[in-house]
Motif scaffolding. Sequence first.
Motif, PDB file in Angstrom:
ATOM      1  N   ARG A  50      82.718  60.450  26.826  1.00 28.81           N
ATOM      2  CA  ARG A  50      83.766  59.938  27.723  1.00 28.81           C
ATOM      3  C   ARG A  50      84.992  60.845  27.784  1.00 28.81           C
ATOM      4  O   ARG A  50      85.825  60.692  28.679  1.00 28.81           O
ATOM      5  CB  ARG A  50      84.169  58.515  27.326  1.00 28.81           C
ATOM      6  CG  ARG A  50      84.753  58.389  25.948  1.00 28.81           C
ATOM      7  CD  ARG A  50      85.034  56.907  25.613  1.00 28.81           C
ATOM      8  NE  ARG A  50      85.078  56.681  24.192  1.00 28.81           N
ATOM      9  CZ  ARG A  50      86.120  56.906  23.410  1.00 28.81           C
ATOM     10  NH1 ARG A  50      87.235  57.352  23.931  1.00 28.81           N
ATOM     11  NH2 ARG A  50      86.065  56.667  22.110  1.00 28.81           N
ATOM     12  N   SER A  53      83.661  63.090  30.914  1.00 33.15           N
ATOM     13  CA  SER A  53      83.096  62.549  32.143  1.00 33.15           C
ATOM     14  C   SER A  53      83.285  61.039  32.180  1.00 33.15           C
ATOM     15  O   SER A  53      83.165  60.370  31.145  1.00 33.15           O
ATOM     16  CB  SER A  53      81.595  62.887  32.216  1.00 33.15           C
ATOM     17  OG  SER A  53      80.988  62.187  33.272  1.00 33.15           O
ATOM     18  N   ALA A  54      83.562  60.512  33.379  1.00 33.22           N
ATOM     19  CA  ALA A  54      83.667  59.056  33.535  1.00 33.22           C
ATOM     20  C   ALA A  54      82.302  58.408  33.423  1.00 33.22           C
ATOM     21  O   ALA A  54      82.190  57.220  33.110  1.00 33.22           O
ATOM     22  CB  ALA A  54      84.302  58.736  34.883  1.00 33.22           C
ATOM     23  N   THR A  55      81.271  59.180  33.690  1.00 34.24           N
ATOM     24  CA  THR A  55      79.897  58.668  33.585  1.00 34.24           C
ATOM     25  C   THR A  55      79.093  59.635  32.709  1.00 34.24           C
ATOM     26  O   THR A  55      78.268  60.401  33.195  1.00 34.24           O
ATOM     27  CB  THR A  55      79.240  58.558  34.973  1.00 34.24           C
ATOM     28  OG1 THR A  55      79.342  59.842  35.622  1.00 34.24           O
ATOM     29  CG2 THR A  55      79.904  57.501  35.822  1.00 34.24           C
ATOM     30  N   PRO A  56      79.361  59.593  31.412  1.00 34.30           N
ATOM     31  CA  PRO A  56      78.719  60.581  30.537  1.00 34.30           C
ATOM     32  C   PRO A  56      77.212  60.395  30.430  1.00 34.30           C
ATOM     33  O   PRO A  56      76.689  59.315  30.705  1.00 34.30           O
ATOM     34  CB  PRO A  56      79.395  60.339  29.185  1.00 34.30           C
ATOM     35  CG  PRO A  56      79.887  58.936  29.240  1.00 34.30           C
ATOM     36  CD  PRO A  56      80.227  58.668  30.669  1.00 34.30           C
ATOM     37  N   SER A  57      76.558  61.448  30.001  1.00 36.95           N
ATOM     38  CA  SER A  57      75.113  61.381  29.785  1.00 36.95           C
ATOM     39  C   SER A  57      74.813  60.350  28.711  1.00 36.95           C
ATOM     40  O   SER A  57      75.423  60.371  27.638  1.00 36.95           O
ATOM     41  CB  SER A  57      74.601  62.744  29.327  1.00 36.95           C
ATOM     42  OG  SER A  57      73.309  62.614  28.760  1.00 36.95           O
ATOM     43  N   PRO A  58      73.872  59.445  28.969  1.00 34.70           N
ATOM     44  CA  PRO A  58      73.508  58.473  27.924  1.00 34.70           C
ATOM     45  C   PRO A  58      72.886  59.137  26.699  1.00 34.70           C
ATOM     46  O   PRO A  58      72.791  58.537  25.638  1.00 34.70           O
ATOM     47  CB  PRO A  58      72.493  57.561  28.635  1.00 34.70           C
ATOM     48  CG  PRO A  58      72.019  58.317  29.831  1.00 34.70           C
ATOM     49  CD  PRO A  58      73.127  59.245  30.218  1.00 34.70           C
ATOM     50  N   GLU A  75      80.092  69.996  31.848  1.00 36.41           N
ATOM     51  CA  GLU A  75      80.654  68.832  32.561  1.00 36.41           C
ATOM     52  C   GLU A  75      82.018  69.187  33.149  1.00 36.41           C
ATOM     53  O   GLU A  75      82.308  68.891  34.315  1.00 36.41           O
ATOM     54  CB  GLU A  75      80.834  67.643  31.607  1.00 36.41           C
ATOM     55  CG  GLU A  75      79.578  66.999  31.103  1.00 36.41           C
ATOM     56  CD  GLU A  75      79.055  65.899  32.017  1.00 36.41           C
ATOM     57  OE1 GLU A  75      79.500  65.816  33.180  1.00 36.41           O
ATOM     58  OE2 GLU A  75      78.175  65.151  31.554  1.00 36.41           O
ATOM     59  N   ARG A 138      70.798  67.114  32.729  1.00 33.86           N
ATOM     60  CA  ARG A 138      71.985  66.393  33.185  1.00 33.86           C
ATOM     61  C   ARG A 138      72.304  66.670  34.655  1.00 33.86           C
ATOM     62  O   ARG A 138      72.655  65.775  35.404  1.00 33.86           O
ATOM     63  CB  ARG A 138      73.176  66.804  32.310  1.00 33.86           C
ATOM     64  CG  ARG A 138      74.536  66.286  32.734  1.00 33.86           C
ATOM     65  CD  ARG A 138      74.659  64.790  32.581  1.00 33.86           C
ATOM     66  NE  ARG A 138      76.026  64.342  32.754  1.00 33.86           N
ATOM     67  CZ  ARG A 138      76.366  63.097  33.061  1.00 33.86           C
ATOM     68  NH1 ARG A 138      75.438  62.170  33.227  1.00 33.86           N
ATOM     69  NH2 ARG A 138      77.636  62.768  33.184  1.00 33.86           N
TER      70      ARG A 138
END
Lengths: 268, 375
Positions: A50, A53-58, A75, A138
Amino acid sequence: MTAGLVSYARISARGIVQGGASVGASLWREASWPELGAPAGEGLPALKGRYFSATPSPRFGRMDELCKLALAAAELCLAGVGLPRPDEVALVGGSMLGCLEVDGQYHDTLLKGGPQGASPALFVYTLPSMFLGEIAIRFGLRGRTSLIGTGVTSALAALANAVRLVERGRAPRALAVGVEAVGAFAGELDLQVRGTSGASAWLLSAEDGGLARMGDVRYGDAAGRTLAAGPEGYGLTYVAALEQALRERHVGRVVCGEGMQAVSLALE
Amino acid sequence: MKPSSAIFLVKGGAITPLGDLEDLWRGLLQGRVAFKPAGRSRPYVAAHCEFPARDPELSMRRCMALALESTRELGPGSARSDRCALVFASTKGEVDQWELQRALRVKPLETGIVLSEMASELARRLGIAGRVLATSTACASGSFAVIEAAELLEDGDVEEALVVGADALSLFIEHGFGSLKAVSLAGARPFDASRDGLTLGEAGAAVRLSLRAHGGMLGRLVSFGASNDANHISGPSRDGLGLALAIQRCLKGQDAGRIRAICAHGTATRYNDAMEAHAFHRVFGRRIPPVFSIKGNIGHTLGAAGVVELLVSALVAGRGVIPPTAGFTGQAADEPSLDVVHGGPREVGPGLVLSTNSGFGGMNTALLVGPPEVA
């Protein structure tokens, strides 16, 4: 023909630096770790997806430190940058130590538990190129993927290789990533250089590039502005000095390394 | 991608579990297998190289010894030492020495596990003063090193390039693959319906590349391509898309109908071989050239595999004979059908041979090789 530097990012113990398309018109942005949401403290914090990125890699939390650093730099470099035709984006990595830290962690599981103690979760990361796989997954990058190790010039050799790919028409875009994860295991080696963890990323394009144009890569001694060795050390030794040249909008050749291992490229 | 200049494979050498390059060739044609089914004391089999210990100091440095041994047959190059590059490929470098020293608590540790350090020492020992770099792209390391070397030549950085691929067996690697349950209990059987995993091997292999034609050359690098699956970190894509992209990039502008054989990666894991069958169907449709794999003979030699297989492909291209795939008796019914050469060598005549490799992290490479005179 030259390659355009579209976007840039660097991660170090002090925080992050972004340049170019990922930060809009201001061209450069710096942020400390607390500004990214990390707890205040000395050096590099435990990395969280986080922060970058607001939508990080799970997958971020499961990765080893090398992959986390490299993916985080990618990123930041690609944030907000459209990547048309990701199937054709080449990926070039540069690292001196590679996966040495996870090698040590995995080997310790063998020393403690024997063959039955071998950790498959660690073993899959004991290849120095795995961070490139994580970045490719990613961002859906299906171009050619390679990793170069040339000692202290590794990161800039990766950048030079990526510049060549673009300027010679071998790839329309290329992402170069230099990375080092430095922990206890690097200190066990009889190496002449030392350094700290960090990562950097450069996105190059044949078509555009607001930060600089790069080209005429040469290997071996060359006349030009000599890049000073920075505190990051290992394969990232010359990254900060190149960043300084970019921020000063230096025009001309920049050179790092010695003898036939020297790498130089022209900035315009 | 077709290089702008002709790139010649001047000479090659190898040390493999079946011997040097000519021994390997003879062994492949005879269907010899360098590993044996596992005994009670060992959970899996592995294929080791046997070669004379020419330097006692190297007895604990098997990867360096394999790398040096592979270059013995090459002789001196024709380029000045500072106009010759070394591109070294390995997945783990001197991990064999590193793990031994760590277990013995040696301090400080030798640095050969750092690939660029090993490459530098190898260059010093070989008298190469030109560009030196290490490459590592998992099990496609060797073939990617060939691409890097070809581009250094094409770009005029050097006049010759020596590519050396080497990986030695070690407990680190053997137990790691064991933990992934990727290793066969009975020995690798590439593309066979009953295959159940790879067999690990070790090797060193070297090839000298040049823009200048020489007498008695091994072959010619006609074109190359590479890609990433962007799909899974340790498993191949199920649909073969990534490898197909690499092959298509390699064959751009080429007549695929002229390919006489495919030297497949063929690890004998269930997923890799199925992925390759899908990729070959994507590219060639029903006209897939005959396929073979040498990993049923010498095991998976990791970072050396791409160089060993390039050399074997060049021999197939020049001599016009495809060796049989050891361990193969028949394909699974639910996989795209391949013409896997087995049972004995097959005469096809000299021509082009495609060599493919894939590795963890989604790495894929394709090299097209031919006899020296093939454009």
